[in-house]
Design an enzyme around this catalytic site. Structure first.
Site, mmCIF file in Angstrom:
data_model
loop_
_atom_site.group_PDB
_atom_site.id
_atom_site.type_symbol
_atom_site.label_atom_id
_atom_site.label_comp_id
_atom_site.label_asym_id
_atom_site.label_seq_id
_atom_site.Cartn_x
_atom_site.Cartn_y
_atom_site.Cartn_z
ATOM 1 N N ASP A 286 0.873 -1.181 0.000
ATOM 2 C CA ASP A 286 0.000 0.000 0.000
ATOM 3 C C ASP A 286 0.909 1.230 0.000
ATOM 4 O OD1 ASP A 286 -2.153 1.925 0.743
ATOM 5 O OD2 ASP A 286 -3.325 0.108 1.047
ATOM 6 N N HIS A 309 1.986 2.130 -3.203
ATOM 7 C CA HIS A 309 1.032 3.115 -3.712
ATOM 8 C C HIS A 309 1.584 4.542 -3.596
ATOM 9 C CE1 HIS A 309 -2.668 0.239 -3.202
ATOM 10 N NE2 HIS A 309 -1.628 -0.339 -3.760
#
Ligand SMILES: *[C@@H]1O[C@H](CO)[C@@H](O)[C@H](O)[C@H]1NC(C)=O
Length: 484
Positions: A286, A309
């Site tokens: 993430d 991310h």
């Protein structure tokens, strides 16, 4: 004669004291003087418990366990200037740890901690190199009598089976709570054995309920905290979670998880002030770094990120909550193969602000959405059929944001390399784009990158390629990436 011997004793005592002080000053690294006088707490709200959102964590409501906890601003441990320089070591092996990777060594760690934390002198918990310690859920708490250093040279490994771990709040594997002047350091590794949790994630299997999986290492209400050098591996979710702390230095950390590990953020900050992040190397499933509400005065430099991310402010304002984020600088970052690069994401219906945010000196290779402000962040019930998020009457206000000296390559399929997407009622203000060059193709082909804007007031833009705001932003291809 008696007078002489008294004098001699006094002189000896003085020499011993001086020696102790001198040797101490060599052994104990001088801690920085607190950067500023204790400040008022940003939010007078007590710490929150956390609930699952598909974005990971959102601060939510009070919990019993936190209700009486002391908040930011006070120091219980004597500051280093006033503590005697002796050092006591507590080796976990001396407390019965087996270090074979199979025996449960939790008790030994807790006992070593209890000794160190109650020591009147600065002390160290030692986890020796070359061994593997199986540690179950381990809460370690203060206040401690003096400074404690937790020196991890060996490997700590979490059990595969984490059922029954603290279901109320956010589950934590190793957590430090309410400790001032703590240092966690060493060449060792914390292995969260997250694989079994990942496959049960609702993001991997939509039939599963969305629940929290443990964070590998959590610091709550720790002021004057240093975390350095250690490696975090395969956390079930967040690797390093820092909340309700002040004066925090995170340096030279290595965080490693596969890009597919759901919600496995690298470093997650919330309700924490005065933070420095120095040279982290983060591979995550993430956000490499996520900055949640209550974060103030963050300076992060030389960040290596990817997969993951990217570096995110938010998400903020979930469930109509009020967010406060300010003075955030990311100065120097290399992102490679990430979904996002420099991103701010807020939910409709929230309130508060995200302001004074700088993304400087970044290189992004192969990043799908390099620059993004998304004031319409929401989760998709069915990510395969993404729908635009509804515009509501309020939003977290975004202002004074700089993107400067950012270059790199996008991914050909995604054209919107700069996407600033704000709401009618709360346009984004004072946004600066400067010295930016992002291409979506290589090998001599035409650059297909575009830049789209909606309700953005650019206060400055110079030397920006693709030219800013050449298309009107409508949430397009990037929406579904939230769930990748
Ligand atoms: C902003 O944050 C940085 C890094 O923590 C700090 O050095 C600086 O003093 C802060 N600026 C203000 C105006 O508080």
């Amino acid at each position: 004669m008696a007078a002489f011997s008294k004098l001699a004793t006094a002189v000896c005592l003085l020499v011993v004291l001086l020696l102790a002080a001198f040797s101490g000053s060599v052994v104990v690294e001088a801690r920085p003087v607190p950067r500023s006088a204790p400040r008022r707490v940003v939010s007078s709200k007590p710490p929150d418990s956390y609930r699952v959102t598909s974005d990971g964590i959102e601060a939510f409501q009070k919990t019993r366990s936190f209700r009486n906890r002391k908040l930011l601003g006070e120091t219980t441990t004597k500051s280093p200037e006033n503590t005697p320089p002796q050092v006591a070591d507590f080796n976990v092996d001396d407390f019965g740890a087996a270090g074979d990777g199979k025996t449960d060594d939790t008790k030994a760690f807790q006992n070593a901690w209890a000794k160190a934390c109650s020591s009147a002198e600065p002390s160290t918990v030692l986890v020796p190199a070359g061994k593997k310690y199986l540690i179950k859920q381990t809460p370690l708490s203060g206040p401690c009598k003096s400074q404690v250093t937790f020196n991890i040279d060996g490997t700590l490994v979490a059990p595969e089976d984490k059922t029954g771990w603290n279901k109320q709040g956010y589950p934590q594997w190793i957590s430090f709570t309410g400790i001032d002047w703590l240092t966690v350091t060493g060449k060792g590794t914390l292995d969260g054995t997250g694989k079994s949790s990942w496959k049960n994630s609702c993001r991997v299997n939509r039939k599963h309920p969305c629940t929290f999986a443990p964070a590998a290492l959590t610091f709550s209400s720790c002021n004057h905290l240093k975390v350095e050098d250690i490696k975090l591996l395969n956390s079930p979710q967040i690797h390093l979670f820092v909340q309700y702390c002040r004066d925090v230095t995170l340096s030279h950390l290595t965080i490693t998880a596969p890009g597919t590990a759901p919600e496995a953020d690298g470093i997650h900050l919330s309700h924490t002030e005065d933070i420095q992040i120095i040279k982290p190397v983060i591979k995550a499933g993430d956000d490499c770094i996520s900055v949640a509400s209550g974060t103030k005065n963050l300076y992060a430099s030389d960040v290596q990120c990817g997969p993951g991310h990217g570096i995110s402010i938010g998400s903020l304002g979930n469930k109509n909550s009020e967010a406060q984020v300010s003075n955030i600088t990311i100065d120097g970052a290399h992102l490679s193969g990430t979904i996002y690069g420099a991103r701010i994401k807020t939910w409709q219906g929230g309130s508060g602000y995200a302001k004074d945010i700088k993304f400087l000196n970044m290189v992004m290779d192969n990043v799908k959405h390099p620059i993004l402000i998304d004031q319409f962040y929401c989760t998709q019930p069915d990510p395969s059929k993404p729908k635009p998020c509804k515009e509501l009457a309020s939003a977290v206000e975004i202002s004074d944001v700089q993107f400067k000296n950012i270059r790199g390559t996008g991914v050909t399929k995604y054209k919107d390399v700069i996407n600033l997407h704000c709401s009618k009622t709360f346009p984004c203000r004072d946004v600066v784009l400067q010295d930016i060059d992002i291409k979506t193709t290589s090998g001599g082909k035409k650059n297909t990158a575009i830049s789209s804007c909606e309700n953005v007031k650019l206060s400055k833009s110079s030397d920006v390629s693709p030219a800013p705001c050449t298309s009107v932003g409508k949430k397009d291809d990037w929406i579904q990436d939230e769930f990748e």
